[in-house]
Motif scaffolding. Structure first.
Motif, PDB file in Angstrom:
ATOM      1  N   GLU A  42     -86.587 -47.421  47.771  1.00  0.00           N
ATOM      2  CA  GLU A  42     -87.558 -46.591  48.495  1.00  0.00           C
ATOM      3  C   GLU A  42     -88.382 -47.421  49.469  1.00  0.00           C
ATOM      4  O   GLU A  42     -88.696 -46.980  50.571  1.00  0.00           O
ATOM      5  N   ALA A  43     -88.723 -48.635  49.029  1.00  0.00           N
ATOM      6  CA  ALA A  43     -89.507 -49.519  49.891  1.00  0.00           C
ATOM      7  C   ALA A  43     -88.731 -49.840  51.166  1.00  0.00           C
ATOM      8  O   ALA A  43     -89.279 -49.817  52.264  1.00  0.00           O
ATOM      9  N   ILE A  44     -87.446 -50.114  50.995  1.00  0.00           N
ATOM     10  CA  ILE A  44     -86.612 -50.454  52.148  1.00  0.00           C
ATOM     11  C   ILE A  44     -86.547 -49.272  53.114  1.00  0.00           C
ATOM     12  O   ILE A  44     -86.682 -49.428  54.331  1.00  0.00           O
ATOM     13  N   LEU A  45     -86.357 -48.084  52.565  1.00  0.00           N
ATOM     14  CA  LEU A  45     -86.311 -46.896  53.423  1.00  0.00           C
ATOM     15  C   LEU A  45     -87.636 -46.684  54.135  1.00  0.00           C
ATOM     16  O   LEU A  45     -87.677 -46.307  55.304  1.00  0.00           O
ATOM     17  N   GLN A  46     -88.710 -46.948  53.419  1.00  0.00           N
ATOM     18  CA  GLN A  46     -90.027 -46.768  54.024  1.00  0.00           C
ATOM     19  C   GLN A  46     -90.243 -47.744  55.176  1.00  0.00           C
ATOM     20  O   GLN A  46     -90.782 -47.393  56.219  1.00  0.00           O
ATOM     21  N   ILE A  47     -89.795 -48.969  54.967  1.00  0.00           N
ATOM     22  CA  ILE A  47     -89.943 -49.975  56.017  1.00  0.00           C
ATOM     23  C   ILE A  47     -89.109 -49.592  57.237  1.00  0.00           C
ATOM     24  O   ILE A  47     -89.531 -49.748  58.380  1.00  0.00           O
ATOM     25  N   ALA A  48     -87.926 -49.054  56.996  1.00  0.00           N
ATOM     26  CA  ALA A  48     -87.010 -48.716  58.098  1.00  0.00           C
ATOM     27  C   ALA A  48     -87.381 -47.411  58.797  1.00  0.00           C
ATOM     28  O   ALA A  48     -86.828 -47.093  59.856  1.00  0.00           O
ATOM     29  N   GLU A  49     -88.313 -46.673  58.246  1.00  0.00           N
ATOM     30  CA  GLU A  49     -88.584 -45.312  58.721  1.00  0.00           C
ATOM     31  C   GLU A  49     -88.821 -45.168  60.235  1.00  0.00           C
ATOM     32  O   GLU A  49     -88.186 -44.317  60.868  1.00  0.00           O
ATOM     33  N   PRO A  50     -89.692 -45.986  60.823  1.00  0.00           N
ATOM     34  CA  PRO A  50     -89.913 -45.801  62.278  1.00  0.00           C
ATOM     35  C   PRO A  50     -88.633 -45.987  63.084  1.00  0.00           C
ATOM     36  O   PRO A  50     -88.418 -45.284  64.076  1.00  0.00           O
ATOM     37  N   LEU A  51     -87.775 -46.915  62.640  1.00  0.00           N
ATOM     38  CA  LEU A  51     -86.518 -47.126  63.361  1.00  0.00           C
ATOM     39  C   LEU A  51     -85.538 -45.990  63.123  1.00  0.00           C
ATOM     40  O   LEU A  51     -84.761 -45.628  63.995  1.00  0.00           O
ATOM     41  N   MET A  52     -85.580 -45.420  61.930  1.00  0.00           N
ATOM     42  CA  MET A  52     -84.692 -44.301  61.632  1.00  0.00           C
ATOM     43  C   MET A  52     -85.049 -43.090  62.494  1.00  0.00           C
ATOM     44  O   MET A  52     -84.178 -42.318  62.866  1.00  0.00           O
TER      45      MET A  52
END
Ligand SMILES: [Zn+2]
Length: 134
Positions: A42-52
């Motif tokens: 979840e942390a990884i997804l959260q970090i990637a969120e703006p790029l996603m």
């Protein structure tokens, strides 16, 4: 109760220092981390969120996740190790992405490292891609 020093060997027998091992799971460790446990996925997804949001195409997702994992690890690594990780992540880029896309995405790596440091400053766990767990 005997007090264990932060730099003593951990009593669990892991061979690591207490502060790097069970201390982090102790109440005192929580207090010093000032954060509840997290799921790294979840942390990884959260970090990637703006790029996603910026690169919503399906073929970008793997790259963005790799990059967030990369950002996480790079925030823990020192100079030489950083370059090693950087080379590795570029190798992992899928062939269906063109060089312009990759360059644009890789350019965002610093932003992801900053996000990691801001969102999860005390998290020292290294993250491995599931197919790359060597
Ligand atoms: Zn331990």
């Amino acid at each position: 109760m005997t007090k264990i020093g932060r730099n003593d060997l951990c009593p669990c027998g892991s061979g690591r220092k207490y502060k790097k091992c069970c201390f982090q799971k102790s109440e005192q460790g929580y207090a010093s981390n000032n954060a509840p446990p997290i799921k790294l996925s979840e942390a990884i997804l959260q970090i990637a969120e703006p790029l996603m949001n910026k690169y919503p195409k399906r073929e970008h997702i793997t790259v963005l996740i790799d990059l967030a994992v990369f950002a996480w690890n790079i925030s823990l690594a020192s100079g030489e190790k950083r370059e090693e990780i950087e080379d590795k992540v570029i190798e992992l880029m899928p062939e269906e992405l063109d060089a312009v896309d990759i360059a644009a995405i890789v350019e965002q790596a610093d932003m992801l490292v900053e996000r990691k440091n801001k969102l999860y400053p005390a998290r020292e766990y290294r993250v491995l891609r599931y197919f790359n767990a060597a």
